[in-house]
Design an enzyme around this catalytic site. Structure first.
Site, mmCIF file in Angstrom:
data_model
loop_
_atom_site.group_PDB
_atom_site.id
_atom_site.type_symbol
_atom_site.label_atom_id
_atom_site.label_comp_id
_atom_site.label_asym_id
_atom_site.label_seq_id
_atom_site.Cartn_x
_atom_site.Cartn_y
_atom_site.Cartn_z
ATOM 1 N N ALA A 65 42.108 23.866 52.641
ATOM 2 C CA ALA A 65 41.261 24.968 53.096
ATOM 3 C C ALA A 65 40.447 25.548 51.940
ATOM 4 C CB ALA A 65 42.115 26.065 53.725
ATOM 5 N N GLY A 108 45.680 21.826 53.524
ATOM 6 C CA GLY A 108 44.981 21.463 54.752
ATOM 7 C C GLY A 108 44.483 20.036 54.762
ATOM 8 N N GLU A 111 47.362 18.181 55.970
ATOM 9 C CA GLU A 111 47.538 18.488 57.393
ATOM 10 C C GLU A 111 46.510 17.744 58.254
ATOM 11 O OE1 GLU A 111 49.371 22.839 57.863
ATOM 12 O OE2 GLU A 111 47.606 22.811 56.563
ATOM 13 N N GLU A 131 51.509 25.105 49.861
ATOM 14 C CA GLU A 131 51.159 26.483 50.235
ATOM 15 C C GLU A 131 52.158 27.525 49.749
ATOM 16 O OE1 GLU A 131 48.950 23.972 53.277
ATOM 17 O OE2 GLU A 131 50.827 23.870 52.157
#
Length: 257
Positions: A65, A108, A111, A131
């Site tokens: 992200a 991310g 992910e 994270e």
């Protein structure tokens, strides 16, 4: 449509989408929006039977992200595109999506790779969900998909420490389908996409549906899903073509009908 954050190349039967958001291929709102639009555009495009998703550069598939957008999240602003919803859209997409991890992935980015149906990883790359080191948790499906792929114990250790998973462990644990030299990742993914593009689209769609939905229910309900998919494909023209090609000893020509 023209894309600003993706480089999209159409091949014979499949498409290659490269995340191009230097310096770390961050998954900003702009990137997520374009990925969602791409999926929508390819959904009913009979010329696209598989999608290869990769990142620009050699070192990073994606670092995750865009940290510059974290402030908006802390202030309670709803993002235009939800990463969690987009990645579920990828996971449940009726055409195979292959992650070509030419470089490492973090947060991310990992992910996103987890949401893809298949993953090819560079031998020199690693995957991580770090994270916890920022005082947050994986919020785009990582806490759910990683344990389903590599087991609860390994997934918890990876997420609680934030330590990366190396290529050989990723392969041994079933996190990726194949590990190849760094320079061969995209070629390997494209070869796989080309092979899948020659497959029966309806059968591939129903396999993806049965596996994804079946894993989230009991085996009894999963068998019902499988039976329904079987009925759909047995009534198709592709099923007739597959049998005919088998007896005529020739490659089948599937039309997705």
């Amino acid at each position: 449509m023209p894309y600003a954050k993706l480089v999209v190349e159409r091949e014979n039967g499949y498409l290659v989408a490269t995340i191009n958001n230097p310096p770390v291929n961050a998954l900003s709102q702009a990137v997520l929006k374009e990925l969602s639009l791409l999926l929508d555009e390819c959904l009913n495009d009979e010329g696209v039977r598989a999608i290869v998703l990769t990142g620009s550069g050699e070192k990073l598939f994606s670092a995750g992200a865009d940290i510059n957008e974290f402030k908006d999240v802390r202030e309670g602003k709803e993002p235009e595109i939800s990463g969690q919803e987009l990645f579920s859209k990828i996971e449940n997409y009726p055409k195979p999506v292959i992650a070509a991890l030419q470089g490492s992935s973090y947060g991310g980015g990992t992910e996103l790779a987890l949401a893809c149906h298949l993953r090819i990883l560079s031998a020199s790359a690693q995957m991580a969900l770090p994270e916890v080191r920022l005082g947050i948790i994986p919020g785009w499906g990582g806490t759910q998909r990683l344990p389903r792929l590599i087991g609860k114990t390994r997934a918890l250790l990876a997420m609680l420490t934030g330590d990366p998973i190396g290529a050989q462990d990723a392969l041994a644990w079933g996190l990726v389908n194949k590990v190849v030299p760094a320079g061969d990742v995209l070629a390997e993914a494209k070869a796989l996409a080309a092979r899948l593009a020659k497959g029966a689209p309806l059968a591939i769609r129903e396999i993806l549906r049965a596996v994804n939905q079946g894993l989230n229910t009991t085996i009894e309900e999963g068998l019902k899903i499988e039976r329904a998919g079987s009925a759909v494909v047995f009534a198709s023209e592709d099923a007739k073509e597959g049998s005919l090609a088998f007896f005529e000893k020739r490659p089948p020509n599937f039309k997705g009908r």
